[in-house]
Design a protein around this motif. Structure first.
Motif, PDB file in Angstrom:
ATOM      1  N   SER A   1      76.038  -8.510 -82.934  1.00  0.00           N
ATOM      2  CA  SER A   1      77.363  -8.369 -82.322  1.00  0.00           C
ATOM      3  C   SER A   1      77.353  -7.294 -81.236  1.00  0.00           C
TER       4      SER A   1
ATOM      5  N   GLY B   1      85.230  -4.476 -81.868  1.00  0.00           N
ATOM      6  CA  GLY B   1      83.982  -4.935 -82.451  1.00  0.00           C
ATOM      7  C   GLY B   1      84.181  -5.272 -83.920  1.00  0.00           C
ATOM      8  N   ARG B   2      84.769  -4.323 -84.641  1.00  0.00           N
ATOM      9  CA  ARG B   2      85.069  -4.550 -86.056  1.00  0.00           C
ATOM     10  C   ARG B   2      86.500  -4.125 -86.338  1.00  0.00           C
TER      11      ARG B   2
ATOM     12  N   ALA C   1      83.299  -9.204 -84.821  1.00  0.00           N
ATOM     13  CA  ALA C   1      82.650  -9.455 -86.116  1.00  0.00           C
ATOM     14  C   ALA C   1      83.046 -10.807 -86.695  1.00  0.00           C
ATOM     15  N   ASP C   2      84.224 -11.329 -86.303  1.00  0.00           N
ATOM     16  CA  ASP C   2      84.639 -12.662 -86.773  1.00  0.00           C
ATOM     17  C   ASP C   2      83.835 -13.766 -86.099  1.00  0.00           C
TER      18      ASP C   2
ATOM     19  N   GLU D   1      80.604 -13.062 -84.804  1.00  0.00           N
ATOM     20  CA  GLU D   1      79.192 -12.783 -85.113  1.00  0.00           C
ATOM     21  C   GLU D   1      79.150 -11.698 -86.182  1.00  0.00           C
ATOM     22  N   PRO D   2      78.927 -12.108 -87.465  1.00  0.00           N
ATOM     23  CA  PRO D   2      79.011 -11.114 -88.543  1.00  0.00           C
ATOM     24  C   PRO D   2      77.881 -10.086 -88.581  1.00  0.00           C
ATOM     25  N   ASP D   3      76.742 -10.372 -87.954  1.00  0.00           N
ATOM     26  CA  ASP D   3      75.634  -9.411 -87.955  1.00  0.00           C
ATOM     27  C   ASP D   3      75.951  -8.285 -86.966  1.00  0.00           C
ATOM     28  N   PRO D   4      76.163  -7.037 -87.444  1.00  0.00           N
ATOM     29  CA  PRO D   4      76.579  -5.949 -86.537  1.00  0.00           C
ATOM     30  C   PRO D   4      75.604  -5.722 -85.379  1.00  0.00           C
TER      31      PRO D   4
ATOM     32  N   ALA E   1      88.489  -9.610 -83.434  1.00  0.00           N
ATOM     33  CA  ALA E   1      87.279  -8.832 -83.704  1.00  0.00           C
ATOM     34  C   ALA E   1      86.023  -9.649 -83.402  1.00  0.00           C
TER      35      ALA E   1
ATOM     36  N   SER F   1      85.808   0.067 -82.747  1.00  0.00           N
ATOM     37  CA  SER F   1      86.214  -0.077 -84.145  1.00  0.00           C
ATOM     38  C   SER F   1      87.698   0.235 -84.278  1.00  0.00           C
TER      39      SER F   1
END
Length: 371
Positions: A350, A320-321, A341-342, A344-347, A339, A290
């Protein structure tokens, strides 16, 4: 045109990938776009969990010792050794990961095993010890560590006080005369990414107690017990930066072991040989799970970026984020962050798919900066 040489110097993605795995995945993604690219990997850590692994990846020898875990059960803890330099990570002995099924023991968890781990490093001939502190299950001011190294903490009846920070409320006498004499000849470097004092609103119990299972009442008990402990051992060092690191083990090391505090990432970059690796690079890739406000306060990517900026070498980051604005990244010396998260938005997805996603992010870096 100058041949591109990439240095991958990233920390772990906590809960997903070790720092070594991050480096492997980034390298694979880069080379998919630029076959034969020169890539040097130097996994980094900032003194917290993963510090020993980073040292081993840099060529230190991994050693193991059986020590006392935070709730008294025996655990196997690793440290790293190269020549007369040891890297000891307190979380290996006294970390949250050693709590059985996540059952917290905020008042009684002990750093005794961390003292045993330091003793093992002394037995191995270490004269310089980098003591990485973070990720602890404990808030005992390092009393357990000092007891393992020969100190005695007694109550009014002359009996040893109970384990953990809670036991220190009954402390009447601290006898440090039995401390291992080898400690006098050791350069002990307290490596931490936090600079909190021991007690008070920014102290160890208040800031970190809750993540170790402490209730509001427990926090008040621990803060008072540690203040009492410091009044006996020496209150002047309780306000020093790093005294509150890892439940106050920083204070124990500063007040009784002659330790000197340095930001963890600075120490680790020295120990790992970052400067010569940086001199060979044309682009640096750093990162951690993060990238957020905490990153800017002494975490590994900020330290890597600062050193690279001083050397005039461009830095990009993987994470990751991402919770930092472009301006904050720029101020930290990071040109751009990629990131997961860009992608794969599902944490949860991801984290589970961090490896393949990181390779895709590295492919984007290669296309944007290397091809």
């Amino acid at each position: 045109m100058e041949t591109a040489r990439v240095l991958v110097a990233a920390d772990k993605f906590k809960g997903s990938l070790t720092a070594v795995q991050v480096a492997e995945r980034v390298t694979a993604g880069l080379r998919r776009v630029v076959p034969g690219l020169e890539v040097e990997t130097l996994p980094v850590a900032d003194g917290g969990d993963g510090t020993v692994a980073a040292a081993v990846a840099a060529g230190f020898e991994r050693r193991e010792a059986r020590v006392t875990g935070p709730v008294g059960d025996p655990v196997t803890a690793a440290y790293a050794l190269r020549g007369s330099t040891a890297v000891v990570e307190m979380a290996e002995a006294s970390g949250l990961q050693h709590l059985p099924d996540g059952v917290f023991a905020p008042l009684t968890a002990t750093t005794y095993g961390s003292g045993e781990l330091l003793s093992a490093a002394l037995d191995a001939g270490a004269t310089t010890i980098v003591f990485g502190v973070g990720g602890s299950a404990t808030t005992d001011g390092g009393a357990g560590m000092l007891a393992a190294l020969g100190a005695r903490f007694l109550d009014a009846d002359g009996k040893p006080v109970g384990p953990g920070g809670g036991g220190l409320a009954a402390l009447a006498e601290a006898d440090l005369s039995g401390l291992d004499p080898r400690l006098k000849d050791v350069d002990l470097i307290l490596a931490s990414d936090v600079d909190n004092p021991l007690t008070g609103p920014k102290g160890a119990p208040e800031v970190y107690g809750r993540q170790k299972g402490a209730s509001e009442e427990d926090i008040a008990v621990l803060d008072a017990a540690l203040a009492h402990y410091a009044s006996i051992l020496g209150p002047e060092k309780a306000a020093l930066p790093g005294a509150g690191a890892a439940g106050g083990i920083g204070y124990g090391a500063l007040v009784a072991l002659g330790a000197r505090f340095r930001p963890g990432i600075e120490v680790m970059l020295d120990v790992l040989g970052f400067a010569p690796a940086l001199a060979r690079a044309t682009l640096v890739i750093t990162g951690e799970g993060s990238l957020d406000e905490q990153t800017l306060h002494g975490k590994a990517p900020a330290g890597v970026a600062a050193a690279a900026r001083e050397a005039g070498i461009e830095v990009v980051a993987v994470c990751g984020r991402l919770a930092l604005e472009p301006e904050a990244l720029e101020r930290a010396g990071i040109r751009r962050a990629y990131a997961l998260a860009d992608l794969e938005p599902d944490p949860a997805v991801s984290m589970a798919q961090a490896g393949p996603l990181l390779e895709r992010a590295a492919e984007s870096i290669a296309r944007d900066f290397l091809s």
